[in-house]
Design an enzyme around this catalytic site. Structure first.
Site, PDB file in Angstrom:
ATOM      1  N   GLU A 158       0.830  -1.201   0.000  1.00  0.00           N
ATOM      2  CA  GLU A 158       0.000   0.000   0.000  1.00  0.00           C
ATOM      3  C   GLU A 158       0.870   1.258   0.000  1.00  0.00           C
ATOM      4  O   GLU A 158       2.073   1.222   0.296  1.00  0.00           O
ATOM      5  CB  GLU A 158      -0.932  -0.002   1.229  1.00  0.00           C
ATOM      6  N   TYR A 182     -11.208  -4.990   5.655  1.00  0.00           N
ATOM      7  CA  TYR A 182     -10.209  -3.915   5.644  1.00  0.00           C
ATOM      8  C   TYR A 182      -9.439  -3.826   4.330  1.00  0.00           C
ATOM      9  O   TYR A 182      -9.437  -2.792   3.674  1.00  0.00           O
ATOM     10  CB  TYR A 182      -9.237  -4.115   6.812  1.00  0.00           C
TER      11      TYR A 182
END
Length: 668
Positions: free
Chosen positions: A121, A212
């Site tokens: 990420e 998530y």
């Protein structure tokens, strides 16, 4: 939308997450900060140095293929991520997998026994970072911090190896020290409120991914937004899955895992208070207490016999004697507050013996029968007092001459209860020192109450009072039944040389008066320990509940000091050895039978052969005294036939010769 409208890839992803939904996993985060060494800038994307390692090269190619395929399928947007950043992410993906495999080897764990998920990420503030979820049955929560240190060591070593900046050996060592000391590999932890220490926190593998990671957006502009670059997993479910399908998997998983009903809970202020950690010692004591209460342990001797292991364990601890004493006190307090003496006795009844139990022939009832009493009535009254249902009359008083059975009945009741406190007349200042937290108080051979009369009256009436204890402060005695034996007239109170008649009637009002005067034979023996549990079970089985309302229903009124225990009488008949069915039926339902009594065979022979001198005498008046009780009163039984009526019936059916011959044959 039905399930067949989703692609096979989406459904496989949902099923894979559901399979591992409740698996507990470690949550790691890998990062690479920008550092400066002697004026040399080492940025996060400066770790692309070529290396001759076939395994690492193969892993990099796999990550490159997954990233290229997902970008080709996304037609709505065009990625503006530069090629250098993509190459660095692919290299990092290979390095992280390499670190995982090296940890598996060090722990002798096969890679196919583990389930993992990796997602790279980009954050606006944090920059590049990578989330790693790891689950294995061979990895326990306690090994989490060790795993983090191992991965941090491998991660720093590979970063130094692949750093494309020209560094000296000293600078390489410094870079590795920075990576390890700054913890470029972290694990999810929580801080305990009391200990103020960090502990590893486990997450649910499937839930964490669906709720998530799969909800995040694909990164397009590294400078403008945050999102993910690449996702890989051990099941190859999300390596090549495009952005829209990931959201579909998350939505389907959420719907399928949603609970059917949502319970609303209200948290009180007490529940929101800070919790307290229970030590192993506290847990052990609580388990021991539960065992002691369940086994009705009330004395150190019972504890030694029934739970020797826990007794030795506590005795071996520092302050073990006080710990044993306090634990036993909690046990007796629990029994005294939650059970009555009657309930403790009833628990010990053996139901297999209740079927053949003959109440009339029990030793206790034999003593009552010697006095011509209704033994059911006496036992029922005692049971009501033991169940704390006697009201102010809270004491069972057995009094009379010596050797009449007072003590053996009281002893049998006390042994059946178990949790009994004894009055100590020798301890003038603290006579009730042993009577707190008990289900029954036993006063053996009571004498003149003297100056303790008011305390006696309070305890005998079932009041809650406080008493003084030796070496301690005062302690409260809850309403407790009392059983008392004596050879004296305890209603006469003498203080010094003065009689106090004002106490006579109050004492009588508190006593269930049972006066025994018939001396027992020398071979009578003791009352069996199983007798009183069976007596209580017999009373309950036949409808004699241990409540004063039930007592008055059966016997008309509450017992008094001068109660006539002989009334109402129990009708006893002469039952022949061959009439067992009649005997069993009468004993099973003492209030519902209405029998015409039958004489024994020898009596019938005499009646047939000789004229009767008392033709109007009912049979019931000449009944054998050892026959079994029928449980009915005179007013409930039909009038018994007279001898003359039986003679007329027999002579109407048989001749004298036939009757004599038949009964002579039976007797021979």
């Amino acid at each position: 939308m039905s399930g067949n409208q989703y692609t096979e890839e989406v459904m496989e992803g949902v099923n894979w997450l559901k399979k591992h939904a409740e698996n507990e996993a470690f949550s790691f985060v890998f990062k690479c900060d920008n550092v400066q060494l002697n004026g040399k800038d080492v940025r996060w994307n400066n770790y692309t140095k070529p290396i001759q390692n076939e395994e690492l090269t193969s892993l990099i190619r796999g990550a490159q293929t997954a990233m290229d395929q997902t970008e080709e399928e996304e037609m709505d947007w065009e990625s503006e991520v530069d090629s250098l950043a993509k190459k660095q992410v692919q290299t990092f993906d290979a390095l992280i997998k390499k670190c995982l495999f090296e940890v598996f080897v060090s722990k002798n764990i096969e890679p196919n026994e583990c389930v993992w998920f990796i997602q790279h990420e980009w954050g606006k503030d944090q920059g590049w970072h990578c989330h790693v979820l790891l689950h294995s049955k061979n990895l326990q929560q306690a090994t989490g911090k060790w795993l983090r240190r191992q991965m941090n060591m491998y991660w720093s070593r590979w970063l130094v190896t692949l750093c494309s900046v020209n560094l000296t050996p000293t600078e390489k060592i410094k870079l590795r020290e920075i990576a390890e000391d700054s913890e470029w590999v972290t694990i999810l932890t929580y801080r305990h409120k009391q200990t103020k220490k960090d502990y590893v926190k486990m997450v649910h593998f499937g839930n964490m991914i669906a709720y998530y990671f799969l909800t995040k957006k694909k990164i397009v502009h590294m400078t403008k937004e945050s999102g993910y670059f690449l996702s890989t997993d051990s099941g190859w479910k999300f390596n090549f899955m495009k952005y829209q399908d990931r959201h579909t998997v998350s939505t389907l998983y959420t719907e399928q895992m949603k609970p059917e009903t949502v319970e609303t809970t209200v948290t009180t202020a007490q529940e929101t208070k800070r919790g307290r950690i229970q030590t192993k010692k506290e847990v052990s004591i609580k388990c021991t207490l539960r065992d002691l209460v369940s086994k009705r342990v009330t004395s150190p001797e019972d504890w030694m016999m029934l739970q020797p292991d826990s007794y030795i364990e506590m005795m071996a601890q520092p302050g073990g004697e006080n710990l044993l004493k306090n634990t036993l006190e909690i046990c007796t307090l629990t029994l005294a507050r939650t059970k009555t003496a009657f309930e403790l006795i009833l628990e010990k009844a053996d139901n297999t013996k209740l079927t053949n139990f003959d109440l009339a022939n029990s030793r206790t009832c034999q003593i009552f029968r010697m006095h011509g009493w209704n033994w059911i009535k006496v036992c029922h009254a005692i049971a009501c007092v033991l169940n704390r249902q006697g009201g102010k009359r809270n004491t069972v008083l057995f009094h009379g001459p010596a050797s009449t059975g007072k003590s053996i009945i009281a002893q049998a009741i006390a042994q059946a209860v178990g949790n009994v406190g004894c009055y100590n007349a020798a301890n003038v200042n603290f006579p009730f020192n042993d009577c707190t937290n008990k289900n029954l108080i036993w006063i053996e051979e009571a004498g003149n109450f003297g100056q303790q009369v008011n305390q006696f009256k309070a305890i005998c009436s079932g009041q809650t009072i406080r008493i003084d204890q030796k070496g301690k402060g005062s302690k409260q005695i809850e309403p407790t039944p009392v059983i008392m034996t004596t050879n004296e007239n305890i209603t006469i109170v003498r203080i010094g040389c003065e009689e106090r008649p004002e106490h006579t009637q109050p004492i009588r009002d508190r006593m269930l008066n049972i006066k025994l005067v018939c001396k027992l034979p020398g071979d009578f023996g003791l009352v069996d320990k199983e007798e009183w549990p069976l007596i209580c079970a017999w009373l309950v089985k036949h409808g004699y509940q241990s409540t004063m309302a039930n007592y008055t229903h059966h016997w008309g009124k509450v017992p008094e000091w001068d109660e006539n225990w002989a009334e109402p009488k129990i009708q006893e008949g002469i039952i022949s050895p061959g009439c067992k069915d009649l005997e069993t039926q009468a004993a099973s339902n003492p209030q519902s039978q209405d029998h015409v009594l039958t004489p024994l065979t020898p009596d019938v022979v005499d009646l047939a052969l000789e004229p009767w001198s008392t033709p109007d005498t009912p049979i019931a008046e000449t009944a054998n005294q050892q026959s079994n009780q029928l449980g009915v009163t005179h007013k409930d039984v039909q009038a018994s036939p007279t001898w003359s009526e039986i003679e007329a019936d027999l002579r109407a059916i048989f001749t004298s010769e036939q009757l004599e011959e038949d009964f002579r044959d039976d007797l021979d």
